[in-house]
Design a protein around this motif. Structure first.
Motif, PDB file in Angstrom:
ATOM      1  N   GLY A   1       0.674  -0.837  -0.029  1.00 37.21           N
ATOM      2  CA  GLY A   1      -0.526  -0.455   0.144  1.00 37.21           C
ATOM      3  C   GLY A   1       0.859   1.705  -0.159  1.00 37.21           C
ATOM      4  N   ASN A   2       0.299   2.453  -0.700  1.00 35.76           N
ATOM      5  CA  ASN A   2       1.247   3.410  -1.233  1.00 35.76           C
ATOM      6  C   ASN A   2       1.061   3.955  -0.044  1.00 35.76           C
ATOM      7  OD1 ASN A   2      -1.388   4.321  -1.409  1.00 35.76           O
ATOM      8  ND2 ASN A   2      -1.216   4.788  -3.708  1.00 35.76           N
ATOM      9  N   LEU A   3       1.130   5.857   0.143  1.00 29.25           N
ATOM     10  CA  LEU A   3       1.324   6.388   2.083  1.00 29.25           C
ATOM     11  C   LEU A   3      -0.142   6.671   1.603  1.00 29.25           C
ATOM     12  CD1 LEU A   3       2.772   7.896   4.302  1.00 29.25           C
ATOM     13  CD2 LEU A   3       2.619   9.838   2.645  1.00 29.25           C
ATOM     14  N   ALA A   4      -1.258   6.947   0.398  1.00 25.34           N
ATOM     15  CA  ALA A   4      -2.693   7.283   0.769  1.00 25.34           C
ATOM     16  C   ALA A   4      -3.481   6.134   1.115  1.00 25.34           C
ATOM     17  CB  ALA A   4      -2.859   7.790  -0.885  1.00 25.34           C
ATOM     18  N   ILE A   5      -3.245   4.974   0.824  1.00 28.14           N
ATOM     19  CA  ILE A   5      -3.993   4.140   0.689  1.00 28.14           C
ATOM     20  C   ILE A   5      -3.705   3.575   2.501  1.00 28.14           C
ATOM     21  CG2 ILE A   5      -4.030   1.364   0.809  1.00 28.14           C
ATOM     22  CD1 ILE A   5      -3.566   1.662  -2.003  1.00 28.14           C
ATOM     23  N   ARG A   6      -2.324   3.608   3.199  1.00 29.26           N
ATOM     24  CA  ARG A   6      -1.836   3.481   4.323  1.00 29.26           C
ATOM     25  C   ARG A   6      -2.917   4.626   5.544  1.00 29.26           C
ATOM     26  NH1 ARG A   6       2.523   0.572   4.927  1.00 29.26           N
ATOM     27  NH2 ARG A   6       3.407   0.086   2.392  1.00 29.26           N
ATOM     28  N   PHE A   7      -2.691   5.839   5.132  1.00 31.79           N
ATOM     29  CA  PHE A   7      -3.130   6.846   5.937  1.00 31.79           C
ATOM     30  C   PHE A   7      -5.169   6.950   6.344  1.00 31.79           C
ATOM     31  CE2 PHE A   7      -5.306  10.605   6.119  1.00 31.79           C
ATOM     32  CZ  PHE A   7      -5.162  11.680   7.517  1.00 31.79           C
ATOM     33  N   GLY A   8      -5.252   5.722   4.767  1.00 28.86           N
ATOM     34  CA  GLY A   8      -6.529   5.070   4.927  1.00 28.86           C
ATOM     35  C   GLY A   8      -7.516   4.451   5.412  1.00 28.86           C
ATOM     36  N   GLY A   9      -6.172   4.456   5.660  1.00 25.09           N
ATOM     37  CA  GLY A   9      -6.251   2.396   6.246  1.00 25.09           C
ATOM     38  C   GLY A   9      -6.690   3.315   7.715  1.00 25.09           C
ATOM     39  N   TRP A  10      -5.950   3.839   8.231  1.00 26.28           N
ATOM     40  CA  TRP A  10      -5.376   4.314   9.988  1.00 26.28           C
ATOM     41  C   TRP A  10      -6.936   5.036  10.077  1.00 26.28           C
ATOM     42  CZ3 TRP A  10      -4.665  10.143  11.098  1.00 26.28           C
ATOM     43  CH2 TRP A  10      -4.603   9.699  12.136  1.00 26.28           C
ATOM     44  N   ILE A  11      -7.400   6.528   9.551  1.00 23.30           N
ATOM     45  CA  ILE A  11      -8.954   6.651   9.416  1.00 23.30           C
ATOM     46  C   ILE A  11      -9.496   5.438   9.941  1.00 23.30           C
ATOM     47  CG2 ILE A  11     -10.724   8.156   8.511  1.00 23.30           C
ATOM     48  CD1 ILE A  11      -7.740   9.807   9.465  1.00 23.30           C
ATOM     49  N   LEU A  12      -9.462   4.502   8.708  1.00 23.13           N
ATOM     50  CA  LEU A  12     -10.845   3.650   9.032  1.00 23.13           C
ATOM     51  C   LEU A  12     -10.800   3.150  10.644  1.00 23.13           C
ATOM     52  CD1 LEU A  12     -11.164   2.191   5.383  1.00 23.13           C
ATOM     53  CD2 LEU A  12     -12.823   3.633   6.192  1.00 23.13           C
ATOM     54  N   ALA A  13      -9.670   2.259  10.742  1.00 21.44           N
ATOM     55  CA  ALA A  13      -9.360   1.806  11.581  1.00 21.44           C
ATOM     56  C   ALA A  13      -9.397   2.657  12.963  1.00 21.44           C
ATOM     57  CB  ALA A  13      -8.097   1.305  12.012  1.00 21.44           C
ATOM     58  N   LYS A  14     -10.111   3.675  13.134  1.00 19.38           N
ATOM     59  CA  LYS A  14      -9.769   4.841  14.006  1.00 19.38           C
ATOM     60  C   LYS A  14     -12.005   4.541  13.734  1.00 19.38           C
ATOM     61  CE  LYS A  14      -6.312   6.245  16.219  1.00 19.38           C
ATOM     62  NZ  LYS A  14      -5.899   6.238  17.647  1.00 19.38           N
ATOM     63  N   VAL A  15     -12.012   4.778  12.696  1.00 26.67           N
ATOM     64  CA  VAL A  15     -14.132   5.072  13.007  1.00 26.67           C
ATOM     65  C   VAL A  15     -14.215   3.716  13.336  1.00 26.67           C
ATOM     66  CG1 VAL A  15     -15.780   5.349  11.306  1.00 26.67           C
ATOM     67  CG2 VAL A  15     -13.441   6.697  10.859  1.00 26.67           C
ATOM     68  N   PHE A  16     -13.553   2.849  12.706  1.00 26.95           N
ATOM     69  CA  PHE A  16     -14.265   1.305  13.035  1.00 26.95           C
ATOM     70  C   PHE A  16     -14.361   1.205  15.126  1.00 26.95           C
ATOM     71  CE2 PHE A  16     -13.838  -0.330   8.631  1.00 26.95           C
ATOM     72  CZ  PHE A  16     -15.128  -0.212   8.741  1.00 26.95           C
ATOM     73  N   ARG A  17     -12.761   1.490  15.712  1.00 27.34           N
ATOM     74  CA  ARG A  17     -12.597   1.552  17.079  1.00 27.34           C
ATOM     75  C   ARG A  17     -13.835   2.137  17.295  1.00 27.34           C
ATOM     76  NH1 ARG A  17      -8.892  -1.142  19.048  1.00 27.34           N
ATOM     77  NH2 ARG A  17      -8.093  -1.034  17.174  1.00 27.34           N
ATOM     78  N   HIS A  18     -14.400   3.397  17.010  1.00 30.13           N
ATOM     79  CA  HIS A  18     -15.355   4.617  17.685  1.00 30.13           C
ATOM     80  C   HIS A  18     -17.214   4.149  17.467  1.00 30.13           C
ATOM     81  CE1 HIS A  18     -11.562   6.498  18.522  1.00 30.13           C
ATOM     82  NE2 HIS A  18     -12.306   6.695  19.376  1.00 30.13           N
ATOM     83  N   THR A  19     -17.548   3.194  16.226  1.00 31.99           N
ATOM     84  CA  THR A  19     -18.577   3.023  15.796  1.00 31.99           C
ATOM     85  C   THR A  19     -18.523   1.399  16.338  1.00 31.99           C
ATOM     86  OG1 THR A  19     -17.937   2.769  13.764  1.00 31.99           O
ATOM     87  CG2 THR A  19     -18.442   5.000  14.439  1.00 31.99           C
ATOM     88  N   ALA A  20     -18.107   0.435  15.826  1.00 32.25           N
ATOM     89  CA  ALA A  20     -18.492  -0.907  16.449  1.00 32.25           C
ATOM     90  C   ALA A  20     -17.429  -1.495  16.815  1.00 32.25           C
ATOM     91  CB  ALA A  20     -18.023  -1.227  14.778  1.00 32.25           C
ATOM     92  N   MET A  21     -18.284  -3.081  18.068  1.00 37.84           N
ATOM     93  CA  MET A  21     -17.546  -3.590  18.522  1.00 37.84           C
ATOM     94  C   MET A  21     -16.667  -4.311  18.015  1.00 37.84           C
ATOM     95  SD  MET A  21     -18.127  -2.165  21.964  1.00 37.84           S
ATOM     96  CE  MET A  21     -17.448  -4.162  22.778  1.00 37.84           C
ATOM     97  N   GLU A  22     -16.925  -4.774  16.724  1.00 38.42           N
ATOM     98  CA  GLU A  22     -15.950  -5.959  16.633  1.00 38.42           C
ATOM     99  C   GLU A  22     -16.084  -6.063  14.944  1.00 38.42           C
ATOM    100  OE1 GLU A  22     -16.492 -10.545  17.642  1.00 38.42           O
ATOM    101  OE2 GLU A  22     -15.937  -9.366  20.290  1.00 38.42           O
TER     102      GLU A  22
END
Length: 515
Positions: free
Chosen positions: A487-508
């Motif tokens: 993954g390039n830098l944009a993909i990695r940044f997007g993955g970090w954002i998604l991980a944060k979103v899911f951590r605050h909106t879903a249990m699993e």
């Protein structure tokens, strides 16, 4: 015991008509006002609302109780103040601080109260000129003046009790009992051990302490007069079976001395009473701040609360170097800021910037430390001056000050053990959850999750947690995204954002293994 929820900062404690009517029908004889904001660093306005407004409003409610009282005697209003209401005066052995109002001249108490709630310039000037070390003692002094003015004008019955630094009990319910939370003198020991890199300054002056059970006996004795004597002796007699003959005689003498009317009948009926050992008490009934620091350090090092080298290095600075320098409050404050407050502030700012890469617990502990790091400044005026009080309490000749000092240190040790156990239990609970989910594997059988497993079985279905609050990760989300194999830098940044979103909106968020 009839418990009524209320707010002392509101008129009539915020109670409704039903609660008030029930109070008026009870023939109440005494109202004890013990509530206060004991923070030494409160702004003047907050201190005025918490410690003055609430007191005056409760006194007004007490006056209303008199109208519904069927007894001839008026309801007595017992106000718990503090012994340190004399500004910068500490008294001497020959001229101790008296049990009367401290003069605020040339300042007017009413105008001081108004200033505390308003611009604060007039109150700030008075506080500095009169030598009050903090807003707590200043607000208590102003409140005493206003309270007695109201008593005089409205014909109430008011008793002001002034305890010094309250410490663990000497007898009841047991020797060394300190309640559920550490009081001032025990809290100092806890902080001294848990934050050894802070900058303390303990002088050779004596600690102006008073045991909590002595305070309770005094308040009851002063409030109820002769009726308290039998109560005092009955308490001692009820404990007689568990005491040796020598201890029984000692505690009977202590208890009899605590009933103040028996010592000095000329003080019966005084409006103001100080709860502290009288200046004429034996020297052996007290202890110094330096001795207390040595006791805390030795106990803490032996029990493993602090590293020995750190403990004794801190002891050298706090009991030898700083007292030898004879620092003023302003100089000590500047040194504390330069060596403690400023470096800690820089560390906290750095951690805030790097918070995505750090354990949240580290940042949380640093923020907690920031809120209490200035406590040595608040102790400085009391730990580097000797206070002499005129009181109807004279310490018994066989009261052992050093033994009581050690019981204070042991109380701090017990509180630290309790706090450390709570933290261990919390870490253990988190560790168990982390171990349960460390593979992020869920194995299901018969439609229900049956926990993680080492391998997959033919009759069960399995899934892997890839995101959510329960997703176990060995590091932070940002570091996880940056260390992925593709993954390039944009993909990695997007993955970090998604991980944060899911951590605050879903249990699993799970993915079926078979698919």
């Amino acid at each position: 015991i009839h418990v009524v929820e209320g707010d002392v900062t509101l008129p009539d404690c915020g109670m409704g008509e039903i609660e008030l009517r029930s109070l008026f029908e009870m023939d109440i004889s005494h109202v004890f006002h013990c509530a206060a904001a004991v923070s030494f660093s409160q702004p003047l306005e907050d201190a005025a609302v918490s410690n003055i407004t609430s007191t005056l409003q409760l006194f007004q409610m007490t006056q209303r109780l008199n109208s519904g009282n069927t007894k001839d005697a008026r309801v007595k209003f017992v106000y718990i103040s503090t012994a340190f209401v004399h500004g910068g005066n500490t008294g001497t052995s020959s001229e101790p601080l008296d049990e009367e109002l401290f003069s605020l001249h040339p300042y007017d108490p009413v105008e001081l109260y108004k200033s505390m709630l308003g611009s604060q310039s007039y109150a700030s000037a008075a506080m500095a000129k009169l030598g009050f070390p903090n807003t707590y003692t200043f607000s208590k002094c102003v409140c005493e003046h206003l309270l007695l003015e109201q008593e005089t004008s409205e014909g109430g019955s008011c008793i002001i009790i002034r305890p010094s630094i309250v410490g663990p009990s000497v007898q009841e319910p047991s020797e060394g009992w300190a309640g559920d939370k550490p009081s001032t003198i025990v809290a100092a020991a806890c902080l001294y051990l848990k934050f050894p890199y802070n900058m303390w300054c303990f002088g050779k002056e004596t600690v102006p302490f008073v045991p909590v059970d002595v305070v309770c006996r005094f308040v009851i004795s002063r409030s109820f007069g002769n009726n308290a004597r039998g109560w005092s002796r009955n308490i001692v007699e009820s404990d007689a079976d568990s005491l040796s003959e020598a201890d029984e005689k000692k505690y009977e003498m202590i208890a009899s001395d605590i009933v103040v009317e028996e010592r000095n009948t000329s003080r019966i009926g005084t409006t103001i009473a100080t709860v502290a050992w009288d200046a004429s008490s034996p020297a052996t009934s007290s202890f110094s701040w330096i001795s207390y620091a040595f006791s805390i350090t030795h106990l803490g090092a032996v029990c493993g609360h602090v590293h020995r080298v750190v403990a004794y290095a801190g002891l050298l600075l706090s009991t030898k170097l700083f007292p030898w320098l004879n620092l003023s409050m302003d100089t000590y404050k500047r040194l504390h800021y330069f060596f403690v407050r400023a470096p800690l502030g820089m560390v906290v700012d750095l951690c805030d910037r790097l918070s995505p890469l750090l354990n949240p617990g580290i940042v949380r502990d640093l923020r907690t430390l920031t809120s209490i790091i200035d406590l040595p400044l608040l102790f400085f005026p009391f730990a580097n001056q000797s206070f002499y009080f005129k009181s109807s309490l004279v310490a018994p000749s066989d009261f052992n000050g050093e033994r009581y000092m050690f019981s204070c240190a042991v109380a701090a040790h017990e509180f630290i053990r309790m706090i450390e156990k709570q933290r261990r239990d919390k870490r253990s609970s988190r560790s168990n959850i982390r171990q349960l989910n460390e593979s992020n594997l869920r194995v299901y059988g018969g439609g229900e999750a049956i926990g993680g497993g080492e391998g997959l079985h033919h009759n069960v279905s399995s899934s892997i947690i890839v995101a959510g609050a329960n997703h176990a990760k060995p590091t932070s989300d940002l570091l996880w995204a940056l260390t992925q194999p593709r993954g390039n830098l944009a993909i990695r940044f997007g993955g970090w954002i998604l991980a944060k979103v899911f951590r605050h909106t879903a249990m699993e968020v799970e993915i079926d293994v078979a698919s």
